[in-house]
Design an enzyme around this catalytic site. Structure first.
Site, PDB file in Angstrom:
ATOM      1  N   LYS A   1      -1.908  -1.621  -3.792  1.00 32.14           N
ATOM      2  CA  LYS A   1      -2.815  -0.483  -3.940  1.00 32.14           C
ATOM      3  C   LYS A   1      -1.960   0.771  -4.069  1.00 32.14           C
ATOM      4  O   LYS A   1      -1.180   1.091  -3.168  1.00 32.14           O
ATOM      5  CB  LYS A   1      -3.749  -0.339  -2.730  1.00 32.14           C
ATOM      6  CG  LYS A   1      -4.652   0.895  -2.823  1.00 32.14           C
ATOM      7  CD  LYS A   1      -5.419   1.169  -1.533  1.00 32.14           C
ATOM      8  CE  LYS A   1      -6.246   2.449  -1.685  1.00 32.14           C
ATOM      9  NZ  LYS A   1      -6.911   2.851  -0.421  1.00 32.14           N
TER      10      LYS A   1
ATOM     11  N   TYR B   1       0.847  -1.197   0.000  1.00 36.92           N
ATOM     12  CA  TYR B   1       0.000   0.000   0.000  1.00 36.92           C
ATOM     13  C   TYR B   1       0.881   1.245   0.000  1.00 36.92           C
ATOM     14  O   TYR B   1       1.605   1.508   0.963  1.00 36.92           O
ATOM     15  CB  TYR B   1      -0.918  -0.024   1.220  1.00 36.92           C
ATOM     16  CG  TYR B   1      -1.886   1.143   1.346  1.00 36.92           C
ATOM     17  CD1 TYR B   1      -2.257   1.912   0.247  1.00 36.92           C
ATOM     18  CD2 TYR B   1      -2.460   1.453   2.575  1.00 36.92           C
ATOM     19  CE1 TYR B   1      -3.162   2.956   0.369  1.00 36.92           C
ATOM     20  CE2 TYR B   1      -3.367   2.491   2.711  1.00 36.92           C
ATOM     21  CZ  TYR B   1      -3.707   3.243   1.602  1.00 36.92           C
ATOM     22  OH  TYR B   1      -4.602   4.289   1.733  1.00 36.92           O
TER      23      TYR B   1
END
Length: 327
Positions: A196, A168
């Site tokens: 992500k 992330y």
């Protein structure tokens, strides 16, 4: 060195993970678990006295569960996870697991500042039902977070996690972009299934997709404002705060992209840009929660030190949705 308490938790989590067929790789295959699709990063509802409102959390989840999402993310940035205690973070994951549709994936944000704490939180979240862990970059000592440090951190977490790990990168909050070279190296780990990326740099997303294509590595857009461009660059889905209020529209945009209906996708994407900016960088979580109240969900207050919107900001927020035909 990890203390006895952490190692005990790790051993218990690994035992449970093995019983669940440690899922970095799909059962019986050499292919990594499929995380493609649209996910709303759930907000954490609070009462007027700043306690987590688990009843409202479940109410929101029942409504969101009727939409064709791939799954849900809990304890992402939208979930105000830095403001929660460790026990609250785990209880939220447990409650969502119990209330959500069984055919959806549950991603849980388990990132902490230290590798040791991240391993412990990841194992604990696996124990209460998370299907995969979203691990944000540690950033307090960002000046020392070199590619080597981050590769070491994520490798240790992935080695000890009983569930797949998703990287992330959210530089707006951390001041740190996960370097492309580190992503490429980490993509080779069998228990790291994707990333992500919330930075909004579509050329970077395309480069990551290109450089990891041999690793079955999956990239998720971190915001609805560049979802179409991310799909065009090879991303497989998105974790988008706007999905908490315009979930059906984001799922429609996904379908249009996947079926090659680019003209219609472009028209829809254009109408999502201003509302998305309003509930992310302009007004943040307070703006998103206020919008949720307008759309029939429970937004409610944020936990301090986040503050309610000023009347002028609320008016501007509403205008961004009204001018694009959503209110």
């Amino acid at each position: 060195m990890m203390g006895p308490r952490v190692w005990s938790s790790v051993r218990q989590g690994l035992s449970k993970g093995l019983a669940r067929n440690v899922r970095g790789l799909a059962s019986g295959e050499g292919k990594k678990v499929d995380i493609s699709g649209i996910y709303p990063p759930l907000t954490t509802p609070f009462t007027a006295t700043a306690e987590v409102d688990y009843g409202k959390l479940e109410e929101n989840l029942h409504k969101l569960g009727t939409l064709p999402f791939r799954g849900f993310l809990v304890q992402g940035s939208t979930g105000e996870f830095p403001f929660l205690t460790s026990s609250e973070r785990l209880e939220v994951v447990s409650r969502v697991r119990q209330a959500m549709p069984k055919d959806k994936l549950l991603l849980a944000g388990s990132g902490c500042e230290s590798t040791q704490a991240t391993v412990e939180m990841t194992v604990s979240m696996a124990q209460v039902g998370a299907d995969a862990a979203l691990v944000v970059t540690p950033c307090y000592y960002r000046g020392r977070m070199s590619s080597a440090a981050l590769i070491h951190h994520y490798t240790k977490v992935a080695d000890l996690s009983p569930i797949p790990v998703v990287l992330y990168s959210v530089p707006a909050n951390t001041g740190l972009d996960l370097p492309v070279d580190a992503v490429v190296t980490l993509s080779q780990h069998p228990n790291i299934v994707g990333m992500k990326d919330s930075g909004g740099d579509v050329t970077r997303i395309g480069l990551i997709v290109h450089k990891t294509k041999k690793q079955d590595f999956q990239v998720l857009a971190g915001s609805a404002g560049f979802l179409l461009a991310s799909y065009a660059s090879g991303a497989v889905g998105g974790i988008c705060g706007l999905a908490n209020v315009l979930g059906a529209q984001l799922c429609q945009l996904e379908r249009l992209c996947l079926t090659g209906q680019w003209e219609d996708a472009q028209k829809l994407q254009h109408r999502l840009i201003e509302p998305n900016a309003a509930v992310t960088r302009r007004f943040g979580i307070p703006g998103l929660k206020k919008t949720m109240d307008w759309f029939g969900y429970y937004g409610g207050p944020c936990r301090s030190p986040l503050q309610e919107l000023r009347p002028a900001d609320e008016e501007a927020l509403r205008a961004d949705f009204t001018s694009n035909g959503w209110l």
